[in-house]
Each structure stands twice: as structure tokens, then as C-alpha cells.
Enzyme design. Sequence first.
Site, short mmCIF file in Angstrom:
data_model
loop_
_atom_site.label_atom_id
_atom_site.label_comp_id
_atom_site.label_asym_id
_atom_site.label_seq_id
_atom_site.Cartn_x
_atom_site.Cartn_y
_atom_site.Cartn_z
N VAL A 129 -1.14 11.28 -2.13
CA VAL A 129 -1.10 10.58 -3.41
C VAL A 129 0.25 9.88 -3.58
O VAL A 129 1.30 10.50 -3.42
CB VAL A 129 -1.32 11.55 -4.59
CG1 VAL A 129 -1.27 10.80 -5.93
CG2 VAL A 129 -2.63 12.29 -4.45
N GLY A 151 1.97 7.79 -1.88
CA GLY A 151 2.82 7.54 -0.71
C GLY A 151 4.12 8.31 -0.73
O GLY A 151 4.14 9.54 -0.69
N ILE A 157 6.36 8.64 -3.07
CA ILE A 157 6.85 9.16 -4.34
C ILE A 157 6.58 10.66 -4.41
O ILE A 157 5.44 11.08 -4.29
CB ILE A 157 6.14 8.50 -5.55
CG1 ILE A 157 6.16 6.98 -5.41
CG2 ILE A 157 6.79 8.93 -6.85
CD1 ILE A 157 5.30 6.27 -6.46
N GLU A 197 -7.71 -5.04 1.95
CA GLU A 197 -8.54 -4.92 3.14
C GLU A 197 -9.60 -6.02 3.14
O GLU A 197 -9.96 -6.56 2.09
CB GLU A 197 -9.27 -3.57 3.15
CG GLU A 197 -8.39 -2.37 2.97
CD GLU A 197 -7.84 -1.85 4.28
OE1 GLU A 197 -8.35 -2.25 5.35
OE2 GLU A 197 -6.88 -1.07 4.23
N LYS A 241 -7.43 10.06 -5.77
CA LYS A 241 -6.07 10.51 -6.06
C LYS A 241 -5.98 11.25 -7.39
O LYS A 241 -5.30 12.27 -7.49
CB LYS A 241 -5.11 9.32 -6.03
CG LYS A 241 -4.92 8.76 -4.60
CD LYS A 241 -4.21 7.42 -4.62
CE LYS A 241 -3.97 6.89 -3.21
NZ LYS A 241 -3.53 5.47 -3.22
N GLY A 293 2.43 2.43 2.74
CA GLY A 293 3.28 1.88 3.79
C GLY A 293 3.70 2.96 4.76
O GLY A 293 3.73 4.14 4.44
#
Lengths: 444, 444
Positions: B129, B131, B133, B187, B202, B308
Amino acid sequence: MAFKVGLLGLGTVGTGTADILLNPSQRHPLLKELEIHRVGVRSLDKARTVNLPPELLTTDLESIVTDPEVDIVVEVIGGLEPARSLILQAIAHGKHVVTANKAVIARYNDEIFTAATDAGVYVLIEAAVAGGIPVIEPLKQSLCANRLQTITGIVNGTTNYILSRMQSEGSDFNAVLADAQQLGYAEADPTADVDGFDAADKIAILASLAFGGRIKLEEVHREGIRQITAADITYADKLGFVIKLLATAKRDNPTFDEALNSDQLQVRVHPTLVPKDHPLASINGVFNAVLIEGDPVGQVMFFGPGAGSGPTASAVVSDILNIAAILKVERGSAVQANGKPLLDPLLACSHQHYCTIAPIEELETRFYARVLAEDSPGVIGRLGTCFGQHNVSLESVVQIGLRDNRAEIVVITHHVREGNFRQALQEIKAVDAIADIPSTLRVL
Amino acid sequence: MAFKVGLLGLGTVGTGTADILLNPSQRHPLLKELEIHRVGVRSLDKARTVNLPPELLTTDLESIVTDPEVDIVVEVIGGLEPARSLILQAIAHGKHVVTANKAVIARYNDEIFTAATDAGVYVLIEAAVAGGIPVIEPLKQSLCANRLQTITGIVNGTTNYILSRMQSEGSDFNAVLADAQQLGYAEADPTADVDGFDAADKIAILASLAFGGRIKLEEVHREGIRQITAADITYADKLGFVIKLLATAKRDNPTFDEALNSDQLQVRVHPTLVPKDHPLASINGVFNAVLIEGDPVGQVMFFGPGAGSGPTASAVVSDILNIAAILKVERGSAVQANGKPLLDPLLACSHQHYCTIAPIEELETRFYARVLAEDSPGVIGRLGTCFGQHNVSLESVVQIGLRDNRAEIVVITHHVREGNFRQALQEIKAVDAIADIPSTLRVL
């Protein structure tokens, strides 16, 4: 089996802490396994908002830190002594410690963490920085894979409240301070806040965690906000900035050479012009925020209430629960050479050395300067020449207006060495046509 | 002694993970005690940007999760299968697991965490969830003393990027989506992002952690952003709002009665009008943010890169280090009834029950509706009457202008029951003078 908490202090944070411990419903189930064993207070007779059996209260704080039944000592009395001695005594008696005391941790981290490691106990300090905002534990655990580069924080609510009101109302520092004192947002003696001492304690603690070394508090460069005027805030605003008291810790050399061990830090607290589109620019009022930059995470920011009974107690009790969770699974079957439990390397303090802190003259940053000069042709040229001779290249020079028959000129530099900038200022002050340089500030 | 990592997958996140593991300098010293033991890949021949000895690579992923030497399995292949089976096999073989796989965790948390508890191993999911953070670990540890009330997040970078660009450029959804696809921010099949499936996974995970119960994914109310038009963004802007895709989990009953165990949650993903001065309103582009409200902490917000290679790898490797720290001190000398290690109650998943999720009709919220009507007197009166008959009280009704010879009217309600609002809309649609209600959105 319950874990027994000895609580030192029943003021604002102590009361908030007891409140949570007495009301576990809808919170983590582990809270039900905690028990307030003793509470140390200054006076037994004071009326309390929290409902504790009177027999738990004692004025003999030493009896709590030496009580064989106490597992976790919670120090929320504040101040340097007897807090420091009680923490050390608790550690010597094998107690884990939770403290909200930034002043003690910033000054005595060396002896406290050395003693804690030797004794195989934890000293957790989430509440010492930024109140309820999780920042200590994320630094220790959630971000531990990163090569941390910069920590930039608004970590003092009082000064942020004052600067936010100066910004929104156009008022002067003294007027807002007086009002903040009346409203209870600033202390009668506001020195610790407005002169940056509190923020310096906090950034020293964060720097130590982020960069894995100890910090000598006297090496932290510190400037407060007393000299900030309504004029500076107005001009900053026109140029696209807000003024914030930032606490910064930064690795000086991104091109680290491990063989040379050339790590050098900047650790500093000073008012700063922050571009309005920067995440820290919109943090207003008593709120705190901490921006962390690391490789490879990039920028992450933590925002929330930096003080107050509830938020600080949230951090204190979370630390207590983290220790209880460790005790629950009997972590520590692995032992050190001295036979004491080996501590979790992420939660304990593992560093011993002191960090090297760069002198402020070596800082490379942008500057803002407000200059009062004769309103005559050639003055801006003289300014530009003086700066240029000291390798200070300028981003903008703007004559804002007239004040007391003088031209008021605002200069913003590119990134320049602070030592060079200061030398240029000395020379400029000696120029006849220059009346005064009422303020210089750093720019983010 | 080194801790051996078995890495499943060497795509974007796997490469970022290997990069950190191979470059421990200036990071936490514990990183030097980790060793990449095997790496599972789809093809041995593919060119790699990360420099790994070729003998570490294998296409036999099962051999990694069953390898007796592997301590920690890191699953970063994504998708449901074989990821789920490999995770379960790893657990069955006594491996700790770190995964970035929100889809698997949101769907199979029941079997995965039950298996992990039985086996006495950790399954850590910080990377699943938001990335890089830190949000999972802060929820589990730093905020564990709180009675959590609300989690509100911008947890999908693609949709936030699209909405931010629609906001700043005044463009329509399809144009920005096409451009985002070209730029690699969306995407080729954007369904998972733009229809809110990713955000639903999430928020289900966050709700489960915050409220200590399991969440049935099919009970999460989910709406995407395809129906958002440039007109809605413009009108929202005029009224002081920005439109964001918010994922929300909320305790429905602040006056909880423990005896009745009356806990009921709202868990939902939908576009929302966010007041411009709200902390989430200024989160733009691909960034993520999660706002957590609890008692007594108040509001805290976490902000940063939500996806990322680097940010996600930061979370993955931090989880690996957290497990290594536990292994280092041999936590787990306390055992469960089955003889397996007792897990840390903050880090492990301790709940077994499913949360009750309120039907969306019971939601009480403000609404925005855009109505196209005949430009004739009395239309606004008819609208007001219809809403009033269904107990929908209005905050404002504004005729914005004319579109296709019709009056375009924007309605903002007070907090009303969603079921009532929908019934009122049905009735209003049947009114002759009303041509269309092209959009209805919730307002924070």
C-alpha cells in the site's frame, strides 16, 4: 500476565497516558495486558481529571524506578533533573523506559543509550519529537533500507503558529506573541520556542537517528524568529515564499567515499523562505511536519499535531505497547557478551561515534537580504559588484519601494557559500550609500 | 551469520530490491548481514540492469520457497497465481515472507495470515500500500494506542495523475488517459486503476489493519473516475473543491457499545469533492497520501511516492530488515500451543473475524449533483421540494449557466443518507422539466 507500568508524572501528558491505559476498548488488544502499577506525582492532594485508585499515587519517584515489579518506566515529568537521573536509575534496575523528554534525550543520549545497551533494555522516544506524528519509529524501521539524505521539519508548533498568524494577518512578531501567550499557545517565558532551542533538541534527535551517529547539541546552528518582521513576510509573499522556522539535518556529501569515511552533516535551525509550492509551505498553525528524503524512497512527509496531551500520549502508549509486544514473545533469548539481552538492532541505539558537523560558514544555500539604501542611481550596481567580488551570484535584485526616504531593496542569491555571503555583507555595510541591512534569511 | 533472502521476481521492484541489498553503504548496518541466496526469474537470458552472479538465478521458483537455507522469501512477481501458492508454500516451509502484492493480500489474507500464525512466521506487506510511504508499520506500531476512526487515502497514483491534469488543464478524461498511457503513467488496460480496483484492494488492507478484522473485498463499494467530466471539475473548482479518487475506511459508530459489539465499517472507493483547504486537496500528480484519524492522536497524514521501483523497494527491504532484526535477537523463545514461535502481537495478524460493512445506502455524506433542466421559473423550487420530501436538505442550489439550451444547475446537499438521496434523484429524473442528471458525486 500483565505488564506493569510505572508512570513518572501526571501532568498533561501523564494524564493523557493514563487515560488511554484505563480505556482499552476499541484499541489494540495488547493494551488490556498493561497495568498501571505506580504513579509518581509531586502532590498527592491535587484534584485529577483521571480516575486512578489513590493508593497507586506516590511522591517517592525513586521507589517506582527501583520497584522490582515494574517492567516499563514512563517518564513524562519533563525538565532535565530529576528526569535524567530517574531514567538512568530505571535502566540500572533493568527497566525498559519510554520518555517524551526531548531535552534530556538531546543532551544525555550518550550516557542513556550506552547504559540501556549495557543493561539490555529499550529506551523508546517517539513522543519526544513531533508529538503524535509517527516519525521516530518510521525512521528506525519503515525507512531503514534507505540512504537518508535530508530531514527538514517544522517541529515547533508555537513558532509555526506565530509565523502563520503573522502571515495571515500582516501583524508584527511581538503583537502575535503576546496574543499567543494569552491563548496558551506560547509560554510566559517563550525562549525555548521562539529562540529555536526546542527545535534544535528535536533536530539533533532526528539527525542522530537518520545518520547513525551522536550529535553534540552545541554544534547545532540555531536562530529563532524574533527578528522576523511583517515587512519580511510581505516581501517573501510577493516573491512567492512563506517564512517558516525549519529544522534541517542533511548529509553534506552525496558522493560519499566509504574508504575516507567522509560523512559530514549540516544540522541547523533557522527561519527560512519556503517556496509556496513546497509541501512544508502549507503546514500552518500549531501543526508539525517532517519531510524525509532518502535513496531510493525519494521524499516522504509526515504531518499532524506536534504537541498536546492526546497526541503526545498516543506516542507514549504506542511505545509502551511496542515494548510489551517484545516482552510478550520473550525476545532476548540471544545475549550479549555481558549476559544481558541482545537488543533489536533497529529499535536500539547502535552507534557510538559522534557525527562531524560542518561549520555554518560552509553551508551552501540561497539567501534573502533586505537592504535600505540611498535612493540614487548606481546603488544596485554597487550591491551587485560587492556580491560578485565574493563569488555571490544573484538571482534577483528588486527595489520594492521607499521606507523612511530610503530605497528598500530585496536581494535573492543563487546557491552560495554562507561564509562568502557574510563577507560580502560586511563590505556592503561599509558602503556610504547603504543605510542598513535589517534582515538576511536563508531560502530553501 | 548472514540471513538468506530468496527473491521471487526480478522486474521493476525486484531489481530495486536487489539494488539496495547489493549496496549497503550508508544504510543501516544490519543490511550487511543480508545475503541474496536465490533469485527466481521467468527467463535466464534477459539482460539485467542489476549485477547478480548468474548462478543465483533460477526459473524454478518452487525450489526457492522450499530451499532449507532460505530465511526470508520476498515475493515481487505480482498477480494472483503463482504468487499466492508460492507465498503459502514458503510459509509451510517455515519461511518469513515479504510481499508487495496488494491483490493477493486483499483477496487471500485469511488463508495467508492463518497459515503464517500457525507456522510462527511473519508476512510483512509495507510495500503493498502506498509504495514507499510508511503506512502499514505506523498503523501497526506507532499508532497502535489509538482508537482509529477514519482512514482516507489517495492511494492510486495513476488516477490522481489523471485528475490532477484534468484539473490543471481543463481537459477531458479520455484525452488525459491516452496521454498518460503514452507517458507510461497508465497501463494499456487501465481498468485496475481507473475503475478503482487497485484502490479497493489497498483500502481493504488498511481497513483490516486499522480496525482489527478481515474485510470481504466484494463488500467494498467501488466507483472509478471514467464518468468525471471537465465540467464537473470546473464547477467543483468554482465551489471551492477539487475532485480526488478517495479510498475511505471509517468506523460507523463513534458511540461504540462494547457489550453490543456494534462495530460497523464503511469501506469505499469513489471520486469525491475535497475542500481546497483539506490536506488531501493539494496532493497532486502520481503522489499518494493517507490521512489517519484516531483518538487521541487526532489527524496525521503520510505523503510521498506511491509507486515506482525505488520507493517500493525501500518498503520491501525495510520489511526484510525488520524480520532480520527479529531473527537476530532470536525472538520467539516463547511458543504457541503447537510448539511454533509466538509472534509479536503488533507485527502479526491477530484477528480472525470478518468486519461488518455497512451497505452504501446507509452512508451519510454530502452530495454534489449536476442537473440539466428546462430554463423556466419554478425548476429550482421543484428540485428543492423533491429533495425535501426525501429528507435531503440542501446546502446550495446554483444555476451555473446554460448548456445546449438547458439550465445547468449544481446542487450541494448537507449530510444526508445516501439511500434517501438516490430515491430523491429517481423521482427528480421523472419530472418533465428535468432533462438529465449527468453526474452525482460525494463531497467530503
